[in-house]
Write a protein that holds these residues in place. Sequence first.
Motif, PDB file in Angstrom:
ATOM      1  N   GLN A  34      -7.726   0.171   0.081  1.00  0.00           N
ATOM      2  CA  GLN A  34      -7.807  -1.151   0.693  1.00  0.00           C
ATOM      3  C   GLN A  34      -9.057  -1.277   1.571  1.00  0.00           C
ATOM      4  O   GLN A  34      -9.781  -2.256   1.502  1.00  0.00           O
ATOM      5  CB  GLN A  34      -6.541  -1.363   1.533  1.00  0.00           C
ATOM      6  CG  GLN A  34      -6.420  -2.739   2.117  1.00  0.00           C
ATOM      7  CD  GLN A  34      -4.997  -2.995   2.631  1.00  0.00           C
ATOM      8  OE1 GLN A  34      -4.085  -2.216   2.376  1.00  0.00           O
ATOM      9  NE2 GLN A  34      -4.809  -4.073   3.340  1.00  0.00           N
ATOM     10  N   ASP A  36      -6.196  -1.971  -4.812  1.00  0.00           N
ATOM     11  CA  ASP A  36      -5.571  -2.401  -3.559  1.00  0.00           C
ATOM     12  C   ASP A  36      -6.502  -3.345  -2.808  1.00  0.00           C
ATOM     13  O   ASP A  36      -7.427  -2.908  -2.123  1.00  0.00           O
ATOM     14  CB  ASP A  36      -5.207  -1.178  -2.696  1.00  0.00           C
ATOM     15  CG  ASP A  36      -4.253  -1.535  -1.562  1.00  0.00           C
ATOM     16  OD1 ASP A  36      -3.983  -2.738  -1.364  1.00  0.00           O
ATOM     17  OD2 ASP A  36      -3.783  -0.608  -0.874  1.00  0.00           O
ATOM     18  N   GLU A  37      -6.265  -4.619  -2.946  1.00  0.00           N
ATOM     19  CA  GLU A  37      -7.035  -5.665  -2.265  1.00  0.00           C
ATOM     20  C   GLU A  37      -8.545  -5.498  -2.438  1.00  0.00           C
ATOM     21  O   GLU A  37      -9.290  -5.398  -1.471  1.00  0.00           O
ATOM     22  CB  GLU A  37      -6.665  -5.716  -0.783  1.00  0.00           C
ATOM     23  CG  GLU A  37      -5.220  -6.146  -0.599  1.00  0.00           C
ATOM     24  CD  GLU A  37      -4.936  -6.632   0.816  1.00  0.00           C
ATOM     25  OE1 GLU A  37      -5.804  -7.265   1.427  1.00  0.00           O
ATOM     26  OE2 GLU A  37      -3.817  -6.376   1.294  1.00  0.00           O
ATOM     27  N   THR A  75       0.834  -1.202   0.000  1.00  0.00           N
ATOM     28  CA  THR A  75       0.000   0.000   0.000  1.00  0.00           C
ATOM     29  C   THR A  75       0.872   1.256   0.000  1.00  0.00           C
ATOM     30  O   THR A  75       0.545   2.250  -0.660  1.00  0.00           O
ATOM     31  CB  THR A  75      -0.953  -0.006   1.215  1.00  0.00           C
ATOM     32  OG1 THR A  75      -1.779  -1.168   1.119  1.00  0.00           O
ATOM     33  CG2 THR A  75      -1.823   1.232   1.242  1.00  0.00           C
TER      34      THR A  75
HETATM   35 MG   LIG Z   1      -2.013  -2.697   2.166  1.00  0.00          MG
END
Ligand SMILES: [Mg+2]
Lengths: 241, 324
Positions: A87, A166-167, A45
């Motif tokens: 995220q 991000d995820e 991240t």
């Molecule tokens: Mg992360």
Amino acid sequence: MAEALLKVDSVTKNFGGFTALSEVTTEVKAGERFGLIGPNGSGKTTLINCISGTLTNDGGSIIFDGQDLQGMKAHVRTAAGITRTFQIPRPFHSMTIIDNLKIPLEFVSASGRAQTEIRDEAMSILETMGMAEKADEETSGLTQIELRKLELARAIAAKPKLLISDEAMAGLTGNEVDEVTQILINFNEQGMTIIMIEHIMRAVMQFSQRVICLDAGQLIAEGTPDIIQKDKGVERAYLGV
Amino acid sequence: MLQRYRFEIGCVVALLACFLITQVELNRFYYFAGFAILQYVLISTAWNILGGYGGYINFGTAGFLGLGTYVAIAMIQWYGAGIIEQIIVAGALAGLLGLGIGYITLRLKGVYFAIATLAIAIVLETFVNNWDYVGGAAGVSILPPRTPELLGITIVDRKGGGIFYNNKEWLFFLMGALAIASVWIARTIEFGKLGRGLNAIKDNEEAAECMGVPTLKLKLIATVISGALMGVAGAVFPSYLTFVDPPTAFNLEFAVNSLAMPMIGGTFTWIGPVVGSILLGTVQQVAIVTISSEINLLIIGLLLVIFVTIAPHGIVGWFMKKNK
Ligand SMILES: [Mg+2]
Ligand SMILES: Nc1ncnc2c1ncn2[C@@H]1O[C@H](COP(=O)(O)OP(=O)(O)OP(=O)(O)O)[C@@H](O)[C@H]1O
């Protein structure tokens, strides 16, 4: 293959005395599906934050589309073609779903166009995400997958050249993971370069053409999914031995 | 047609009402109370442009207002400036003050902005206290012109040759016009790109920036407009009160009311501050006559606590939810 769209060169980021990224160097090619993996806290991240401009790297350089991003504000980078998701989803909670999408449309990709056109654009993106019937709902009632999809849809509304996810699949069921992966593949086929950060190995290995692995802020492996899956260093990083 | 221009028609009707009220020769107290309420409509609306739409809390209303007041006084002392000139210059300088404070603190988190605004009222008041040209700590008396003119038209004449019979009525009308103009500005912002960007900032600033919203620029624009309108509200004060001292111009009550009125009325839409200031302004004016002016801060404090806990979206939010 095509030329590099994103060049990350010796990027370093420190938080106080802690080095979160240490001389990370990599390239993402135009049109590529690129995977970024690494154990928790490895700096994934943080790298995204440096690329998208929400953090400033302490060393190294980031070149996007031939342009040095040094000192460029995050919103300018978005206009230049880099959009990221968060995220933990960060919807604009006081707005309806479609109004969330209208923000990047109005400020970036459809700037200066009429409100009705912007609404149509937003609607068509929601349709590709299978969320059209939720358009006028508040974000507070959304399920986990809907929140993830909204996060993606809003980023896609900025019409990025490079989308960084991000995820996007954390907390989703197997079917939902497949659904989101397919959505990303579809956008990639339309020419969008995509960086996928993911802990769900099945998804990221299936999706990516090339993968890099970070561990404790350092790039420890780079290659095709096959190579990465066999890499001893990657295995060690994940098993923590 | 009528539906579509409902707001604009409402503004014209409100302006006409303000004018008619000045022509019926009411007891002077009513003009005084009405002036205070209209001034609060202007101040709350100004505060809400940044605080309500953008989520940046300004504790320094008294500073912006006081600056406007003292710019007007300085201009009167200097060359006997007319009220319209005072309003324009006071607005411009208060807007500049907003730009300066915003530029220094808006890059930081909202808390720093709030703290900085809290400090400016104190700094400015201290400065004025030591500036004898505008009366210093002792205050200053202003002698308004007996027969002010505007574009060659006599505005006020006690002998009946002007539009208004006396100065208080004219300034009441002027404040009404300014309040209506501010509401029009706030509503235009709310339904425009600036308002939508500010809303995104309020919801999540980092996400807004990453979605292409130039957050710093929008916050600065909002701070300048908001500050300028507060300066405008202050500029009318010296002519109206005819005696001003620093504790009056920099009264903490302005800071408290300017944030409490929108919060109680509802910060998310232009009508919230209007409802809040008319309602609370009226309650306060009644309290001043029936109890004492000291009770006002207590009343507003209690109401604020009640509303924040029971109806966080204010009166307007509460009614809108009921209609759904
Ligand atoms: Mg992360
Ligand atoms: N703003 C910050 N201030 C201080 N430390 C930070 C900050 N952001 C991240 N870190 C630290 O940097 C390291 C890398 O964090 P990062 O969020 O980049 O990891 P990640 O690879 O994304 O992990 P995860 O898979 O859990 O999301 C962590 O040790 C984290 O605690």
